[in-house]
Design a protein around this motif. Structure first.
Motif, mmCIF file in Angstrom:
data_model
loop_
_atom_site.group_PDB
_atom_site.id
_atom_site.type_symbol
_atom_site.label_atom_id
_atom_site.label_comp_id
_atom_site.label_asym_id
_atom_site.label_seq_id
_atom_site.Cartn_x
_atom_site.Cartn_y
_atom_site.Cartn_z
ATOM 1 N N GLN A 42 0.784 -1.183 -0.055
ATOM 2 C CA GLN A 42 -0.131 0.129 -0.291
ATOM 3 C C GLN A 42 0.818 1.232 -0.110
ATOM 4 O OE1 GLN A 42 -2.595 -0.211 3.328
ATOM 5 N NE2 GLN A 42 -4.541 -1.052 2.092
ATOM 6 N N SER A 43 1.986 1.221 0.748
ATOM 7 C CA SER A 43 2.710 2.603 0.858
ATOM 8 C C SER A 43 3.454 2.863 -0.324
ATOM 9 C CB SER A 43 3.661 2.453 2.275
ATOM 10 O OG SER A 43 4.347 1.025 1.941
ATOM 11 N N GLU A 44 3.764 1.784 -1.197
ATOM 12 C CA GLU A 44 4.331 1.865 -2.302
ATOM 13 C C GLU A 44 3.463 2.323 -3.492
ATOM 14 O OE1 GLU A 44 7.028 -1.567 -2.681
ATOM 15 O OE2 GLU A 44 7.993 -0.937 -0.877
ATOM 16 N N ASP A 45 2.389 1.677 -3.531
ATOM 17 C CA ASP A 45 1.807 1.903 -5.026
ATOM 18 C C ASP A 45 0.239 1.775 -4.543
ATOM 19 O OD1 ASP A 45 0.409 2.371 -7.268
ATOM 20 O OD2 ASP A 45 1.812 1.388 -8.407
ATOM 21 N N PHE A 46 -0.576 2.694 -3.760
ATOM 22 C CA PHE A 46 -1.713 2.480 -3.427
ATOM 23 C C PHE A 46 -2.827 1.949 -4.645
ATOM 24 C CE2 PHE A 46 -6.040 3.151 -1.482
ATOM 25 C CZ PHE A 46 -5.917 2.521 -0.287
ATOM 26 N N ALA A 90 -15.453 9.363 4.415
ATOM 27 C CA ALA A 90 -14.612 8.559 5.189
ATOM 28 C C ALA A 90 -13.287 8.541 4.488
ATOM 29 C CB ALA A 90 -15.342 6.796 4.711
ATOM 30 N N LEU A 91 -12.500 8.270 5.504
ATOM 31 C CA LEU A 91 -11.018 8.375 5.114
ATOM 32 C C LEU A 91 -10.321 6.993 4.845
ATOM 33 C CD1 LEU A 91 -8.689 10.358 5.031
ATOM 34 C CD2 LEU A 91 -8.011 9.724 7.380
ATOM 35 N N MET A 92 -9.857 6.932 3.585
ATOM 36 C CA MET A 92 -9.166 5.827 3.172
ATOM 37 C C MET A 92 -7.684 5.760 3.662
ATOM 38 S SD MET A 92 -11.749 4.610 1.186
ATOM 39 C CE MET A 92 -12.738 5.263 2.636
ATOM 40 N N ARG A 93 -7.206 4.353 3.536
ATOM 41 C CA ARG A 93 -5.796 4.169 4.137
ATOM 42 C C ARG A 93 -4.709 4.969 3.421
ATOM 43 N NH1 ARG A 93 -5.945 1.648 8.984
ATOM 44 N NH2 ARG A 93 -3.756 1.273 8.591
ATOM 45 N N ASP A 94 -4.936 5.690 2.365
ATOM 46 C CA ASP A 94 -3.845 6.314 1.498
ATOM 47 C C ASP A 94 -4.135 7.937 1.675
ATOM 48 O OD1 ASP A 94 -6.460 6.873 0.300
ATOM 49 O OD2 ASP A 94 -5.327 6.542 -1.738
ATOM 50 N N ILE A 100 -13.009 -1.731 1.021
ATOM 51 C CA ILE A 100 -11.698 -2.101 0.498
ATOM 52 C C ILE A 100 -10.666 -1.282 1.029
ATOM 53 C CG2 ILE A 100 -10.166 -2.710 -1.263
ATOM 54 C CD1 ILE A 100 -12.948 -3.106 -2.951
ATOM 55 N N MET A 101 -10.737 0.167 0.552
ATOM 56 C CA MET A 101 -9.883 1.044 0.971
ATOM 57 C C MET A 101 -9.628 1.732 2.551
ATOM 58 S SD MET A 101 -9.199 3.473 -2.337
ATOM 59 C CE MET A 101 -11.010 4.063 -2.255
ATOM 60 N N ALA A 102 -10.717 1.422 3.116
ATOM 61 C CA ALA A 102 -10.765 1.874 4.532
ATOM 62 C C ALA A 102 -10.085 0.823 5.476
ATOM 63 C CB ALA A 102 -12.095 2.398 5.149
#
Ligand SMILES: [Zn+2]
Length: 476
Positions: A6-10, A213-217, A267-269
Motif C-alpha cells: 500500500q505504501s508504495e503504490d496504493f 470516510a478516510l481511506m488508508r492512503d 476495500i480502501m478503509a
C-alpha cells in the motif's frame, strides 16, 4: 499473487486486490464492470443493511423505468446542465430512429417528479417517502472499479413534503439514521457528516449533506449524499397540492443515494498489505474452516469439521476442503479475501477437543487462540463481535492520527498536497478561497458543519473573518 505494498503504490494495490480477491473485473464496453460472486455477495450484505434502515424509517421501495424521454431532463435547468455531459442517449429502437431520443437514467429525479405530478393532489398525499434500488449510467471518462464506473448500482430515495422544514429534517435524518448508522455499524468505518459547499453541491439541490470516510492512503471518499431540493423539481414538473389552508402549493423534495462505490470504500478503509479485511457484519463468509490432515486422518478430521459446522448454525461459513491446495495456500487466499475468522482443525486439535482460531484483524503473531469445541457456539459469535468493534476502533484511530488542525496556510497546503488526511480550518465562505486551495493542492472541502458556528479565528486562506470550520482533503 503477491500484492504491491500500500505504501508504495496504493492504486496498484487497490486494482490487484479487487482482481485477485475476485470482487470485480472490467467488462467489454468501456468503463463497465462485472461484479463477481464474492463481490456481489458483499454488495448484497451492504444492500440488506441499508434497505432495512430505509424501511425502518418509514420508506417503501418502488421501481421506475431506466429510459426517460429526453424532453423531461430539459425541464430543470441546473439539473440538465449538471448531468448533460455524462448522459447516454438512445436514438434508435427496433431498427428505427426514435422520434424523441431517450436518455438512460443518470439519476431519476426527472421521471419520478413527472410521475409525482399524478400522485400528489392534496396534503393528504404527503409525505411521499419512496426509494428505489436500480442501476444508473453516467458516461465517465476515467473509470476505476467500484469507485467510478459508467454503469453502477445504487439506491435513490425521493421524497415529497408539505413544508421545507420537514424536507430538510428528512434529508438530515437519512444522512444520520440511515447512512452514518449503516457505514459505522455495518462497515466499521467512522464517518464525518456535514454540508457541502456550493461548489460541491448536487445539480439542482439547495443543500447537499454527505458522509465522508478516510481511506488508508489519506484520501477521502464521499460515501453517501442526501439532498434538500426545495421546490425546484416540483415547479419544473408541475407538482402541486391543495394545502391545509385551502391554497395551492408546491411540495418540497429530497433525494439521497449510496452506491456500489461503498464497496470501494470498504476495500480502501480496512485493507492492508495482506489484502481485504472485511467486517463480520458484511463478510460473505464470517468464518472459514480449514481442515488439516494427512491422507489417513482425512475421515476423522472431516467428521470433526462437520460437527463444528453444525454447532455454528447462523454463522456465514465456508469449509475449504479442496484437495488440490495445501493449508498454507488456503490461509493466504482467505486472508486476501478478508474473511474475519479462520478455524483450523487438525488431528491434534481434535485430540484436545479444541480448534485453533485466527483473527484477520490482528497481526499474525497475536491473531491465534484456541477455542474448546464445547464453547464454539458461544465463543465464535463473541469473537466476531470483538472483531467488528476492534476494526471500528482501529479505523477511528487511523482517522484521528490523520486529522490535522494547521495554524497557517503554508502548513495547510503542505498537508493537503501530500494527502495526509483531513484538515480542519476556518473558512470565510468565499468560493475564491476554496478554489485557490483546490488549484494549489487538488484538495476540496469535504464537509462543513451541519450547523455553522463561528470559529473565532480568521480564514486560513485569505485572513478575513471566517464563518465556520471547513474540513478539506484530497478525495476520490
Ligand atoms: Zn477566505
Amino acid at each position: 499473487m503477491a500484492l504491491p505494498k500500500q505504501s508504495e503504490d496504493f492504486p496498484a494495490w487497490y486494482q490487484q486486490v479487487v482482481r485477485t480477491a475476485e470482487l470485480a473485473e472490467n467488462s467489454l464496453a468501456r468503463g463497465t464492470m462485472v461484479i463477481r460472486p464474492y463481490g456481489y455477495a458483499l454488495w448484497e450484505a451492504i444492500q440488506a443493511g441499508v434497505d432495512r434502515r430505509i424501511k425502518q424509517t418509514g420508506h417503501s421501495n418502488v421501481y421506475f423505468p431506466m429510459l426517460i424521454p429526453q424532453s423531461l431532463l430539459d425541464k430543470e435547468a441546473d439539473h440538465v446542465e449538471g448531468f448533460a455531459p455524462e448522459v447516454a442517449v438512445v436514438t434508435h429502437g427496433g431498427g428505427q430512429k426514435l422520434e424523441e431520443p431517450l436518455i438512460v437514467r443518470p439519476t431519476s429525479e426527472t421521471i419520478i417528479w413527472a410521475t409525482y405530478a399524478k400522485w400528489i393532489q392534496s396534503y393528504r398525499d404527503l409525505p411521499l417517502l419512496l426509494n428505489q434500488w436500480a442501476n444508473v449510467v453516467r458516461w465517465e471518462m476515467r473509470t476505476r472499479l467500484f469507485l467510478r464506473t459508467t454503469e453502477f448500482l445504487w439506491q435513490e430515495g425521493h421524497t415529497a413534503h408539505e413544508t421545507s422544514e420537514e424536507a430538510l429534517k428528512e434529508a438530515r435524518m437519512i444522512l444520520m439514521d440511515v447512512y452514518k448508522a449503516a457505514v459505522e455499524e455495518d462497515f466499521a468505518i467512522p464517518v464525518l457528516t456535514g454540508r457541502k459547499s456550493a461548489a460541491e453541491r448536487f445539480p439542482g439541490a439547495i443543500a447537499t449533506f454527505a458522509i465522508e470516510a478516510l481511506m488508508r492512503d489519506g484520501k477521502a471518499l464521499q460515501s453517501g449524499t442526501s439532498h434538500y431540493l426545495g421546490q425546484n423539481f416540483a415547479k419544473a414538473y408541475g407538482v402541486e397540492f391543495l394545502g391545509r389552508d385551502g391554497g395551492t402549493h408546491n411540495p418540497y423534495a429530497t433525494s439521497w443515494g449510496v452506491s456500489t462505490r461503498l464497496v470501494g470504500g470498504l476495500i480502501m478503509a480496512h485493507g492492508d498489505d495482506r489484502g481485504l479485511q472485511l467486517p463480520p457484519r458484511l463478510a460473505p463468509f464470517q468464518v472459514v474452516i480449514v481442515p488439516i490432515y494427512r491422507d489417513a486422518e482425512r475421515t476423522r478430521v472431516m467428521e470433526g469439521v462437520d460437527k463444528i459446522a453444525e454447532s455454528l448454525s447462523g454463522i456465514r461459513m465456508k469449509i475449504d476442503d479442496r484437495e488440490e491446495h495445501r493449508p498454507g495456500y488456503k490461509f493466504n487466499e482467505w486472508e486476501l479475501k478478508g474473511v474475519p475468522l479462520r478455524l483450523e482443525v487438525g488431528p491434534r486439535d481434535l485430540d484436545g477437543e479444541v480448534v485453533t482460531a485466527s483473527r484477520r484483524d490482528l497481526p499474525a503473531k497475536e491473531s491465534k487462540s484456541t477455542i474448546a469445541l464445547s464453547e464454539l457456539a458461544t465463543e465464535v459469535p463473541k469473537l466476531l463481535e470483538g472483531i467488528q468493534a476492534s476494526m471500528f476502533r482501529s479505523a477511528q484511530e487511523f482517522r484521528d492520527e490523520h486529522t490535522f488542525r494547521p495554524s497557517s496556510y503554508g502548513e495547510l497546503s503542505e498537508i493537503l498536497r501530500d494527502a495526509r488526511g483531513f484538515v480542519e480550518a476556518p473558512w470565510c465562505s468565499n468560493p475564491d478561497c476554496e478554489a485557490k486551495v483546490k488549484d494549489e493542492t487538488k484538495a476540496t472541502i469535504r464537509v462543513l458543519p451541519m450547523d455553522p458556528e463561528e470559529p473565532g479565528a480568521n480564514c486560513i486562506v485569505c485572513g478575513n473573518k471566517a464563518d465556520e470550520n471547513a474540513v478539506w482533503a484530497q478525495a476520490y
